[in-house]
Write an enzyme that holds these catalytic residues in place. Structure first.
Site, mmCIF file in Angstrom:
data_model
loop_
_atom_site.group_PDB
_atom_site.id
_atom_site.type_symbol
_atom_site.label_atom_id
_atom_site.label_comp_id
_atom_site.label_asym_id
_atom_site.label_seq_id
_atom_site.Cartn_x
_atom_site.Cartn_y
_atom_site.Cartn_z
ATOM 1 N N SER A 129 41.357 50.634 -2.473
ATOM 2 C CA SER A 129 40.954 51.842 -1.757
ATOM 3 C C SER A 129 41.770 51.960 -0.476
ATOM 4 C CB SER A 129 39.474 51.801 -1.405
ATOM 5 O OG SER A 129 39.150 52.857 -0.518
ATOM 6 N N ASN A 165 40.850 53.655 2.080
ATOM 7 C CA ASN A 165 39.964 54.167 3.120
ATOM 8 C C ASN A 165 39.195 53.099 3.888
ATOM 9 O OD1 ASN A 165 40.655 56.873 2.462
ATOM 10 N ND2 ASN A 165 39.331 56.701 0.658
ATOM 11 N N THR A 166 39.460 51.827 3.589
ATOM 12 C CA THR A 166 38.950 50.722 4.388
ATOM 13 C C THR A 166 40.148 50.038 5.022
ATOM 14 O OG1 THR A 166 37.015 50.376 2.964
ATOM 15 C CG2 THR A 166 37.712 48.525 4.346
ATOM 16 N N ASN A 190 44.125 53.396 -8.491
ATOM 17 C CA ASN A 190 43.268 54.048 -7.512
ATOM 18 C C ASN A 190 43.956 55.320 -7.002
ATOM 19 O OD1 ASN A 190 41.173 54.374 -5.499
ATOM 20 N ND2 ASN A 190 40.901 52.159 -5.528
ATOM 21 N N LYS A 248 41.546 46.304 -9.724
ATOM 22 C CA LYS A 248 41.962 47.700 -9.580
ATOM 23 C C LYS A 248 43.029 47.795 -8.506
ATOM 24 C CE LYS A 248 40.205 52.422 -9.397
ATOM 25 N NZ LYS A 248 38.983 53.257 -9.438
ATOM 26 N N PHE A 266 33.780 53.602 1.235
ATOM 27 C CA PHE A 266 32.795 52.718 0.589
ATOM 28 C C PHE A 266 31.389 52.969 1.125
ATOM 29 C CE2 PHE A 266 35.875 48.958 -0.553
ATOM 30 C CZ PHE A 266 36.442 49.730 -1.549
ATOM 31 N N ASN A 290 39.838 62.157 -0.599
ATOM 32 C CA ASN A 290 38.620 61.569 -0.042
ATOM 33 C C ASN A 290 38.977 60.438 0.912
ATOM 34 O OD1 ASN A 290 37.392 58.715 -0.840
ATOM 35 N ND2 ASN A 290 38.734 59.355 -2.533
#
Length: 349
Positions: A173, A175-176, A239, A208, A115, A111
């Site tokens: 994450s 993805n940021t 994560n 996390k 967010f 993915n």
């Protein structure tokens, strides 16, 4: 089981459409059990630092219910706790679609959602209405365009603290852009100083972290947690990963984003064990990554986890997974003669 049949049917849809359809069905109550399954008394755990008590050590990880829309529904599938989010102060659409990919042959997911969520105001309204059938965690993050990401975490903590049983600071994450830089020693020290001052409700707070950490990075993070982050209750490990094992066979294996599911189990468990050895039982640990069975969950506990979380493997195992893992963990407990499943924590270190 009707819910498992529905899950198989929904998997015929593209991944993100399937996820959204699942949330819509849960809001209607379709396929949701009338009551949660009876959990064996031996599955009850109390996390030593935070004092959080779960009827089962098996929880739902953040990412499934980003906007806190269905926590009461998912609580009836046999989870001991649920975590909603990640939520950011302002609503954001996330990354361009497509951004969610099933790797069927590998029992994995990639993915790069970014967010996507409706923002804190919406999230907190939903959280305030939750019944607390099981303990709930609120996972907070920073907006992509924020000029003060630490300030976003402070805002998130202050907003959810009155209603959540615990809070998770998500700095891992992939993805940021730049978010994982908050795991660096200096940045993490500054972040935890500000977040500690914001936790005025004294709710348990977890950090996390990513699985893509070498031994030096793990040592740095654990050092900061022991110092400026001593107020934390613990860590969630881990994560999703940016790594791509050479064994991946699915056509979408090269897509950008975080990889989760079965290929994440062993690397995330190895990082969990290293963190557990470094922290020597001083903090609560929640293990996440690739859990598909009671044996997997038991391995995480033996590697140092006090509880575990899952999400991606629900795609392949169906909504009955948490209850099945609970039954299998109870069998492990009986087999090994443990008075409580909590006695398994750290036995494999």
């Amino acid at each position: 089981m009707l819910a498992d049949f529905g899950a198989r049917a929904i998997r015929l849809l593209p991944p993100e459409a399937a996820h959204n359809a699942t949330l819509r069905l849960l809001t209607t109550g379709l396929g949701v059990p009338w009551r949660a399954p009876q959990l064996a008394p031996g599955l009850k755990v109390t996390l030593p630092k935070s004092g959080l008590t779960f009827a089962s050590p098996v929880g739902l990880a953040a990412g499934f219910d980003k906007n806190c829309e269905v926590p009461d529904a998912v609580a009836r599938f046999g989870f001991g706790f649920v975590e909603c989010g990640t939520v950011t102060p302002k609503p954001q659409a996330g990354n361009p679609k497509p951004r969610l990919f099933r790797l069927e042959e590998d029992r994995a997911v990639i993915n790069r959602m970014g967010f996507n969520n409706f923002g804190l105001d919406y999230f907190v309204r939903r959280l305030a209405r939750y019944s607390h059938a099981v303990p709930i965690g609120a996972n907070v993050g920073a907006n992509k365009d924020s000029e003060d990401r630490a300030g976003d975490y402070v805002t998130g903590i202050e907003a959810v603290a009155p209603y959540a049983d615990y809070i998770t600071i998500n700095i891992s994450s992939p993805n940021t852009p730049g978010l994982r830089g908050l795991q660096d020693k200096a940045s993490l020290t500054a972040l935890l100083a500000r977040c500690g001052a914001a936790d005025r409700k004294c709710k348990p707070v977890f950090l996390k972290v990513a699985p893509d950490l070498d031994s030096d990075a793990i040592a740095d993070i654990c050092g900061v947690v022991r110092g400026e982050g001593a107020w934390l209750s613990g860590l969630i490990v881990s994560n999703t990963t940016l790594a791509r094992p050479g064994s991946l066979a699915s056509a979408d294996r090269g897509e950008a984003g975080g990889l989760s599911g079965a290929p994440l189990f062993h690397p995330s468990t190895a990082v969990l064990a290293e963190v557990a050895r470094a922290l020597r039982g001083e903090f609560d640990l929640i293990g996440a990554g690739g859990i598909a069975s009671g044996a997997d969950a038991y391995a995480k506990l033996r590697a140092g986890a006090h509880a575990v979380q899952l999400y991606s493997m629900l795609v392949y195992e169906g909504p009955g997974l948490a209850a099945r893992i609970g039954d299998e963990l109870e069998a492990c407990r009986r087999r090994d003669g443990l008075a409580s499943i909590a006695e398994a924590t750290g036995k494999g270190l």
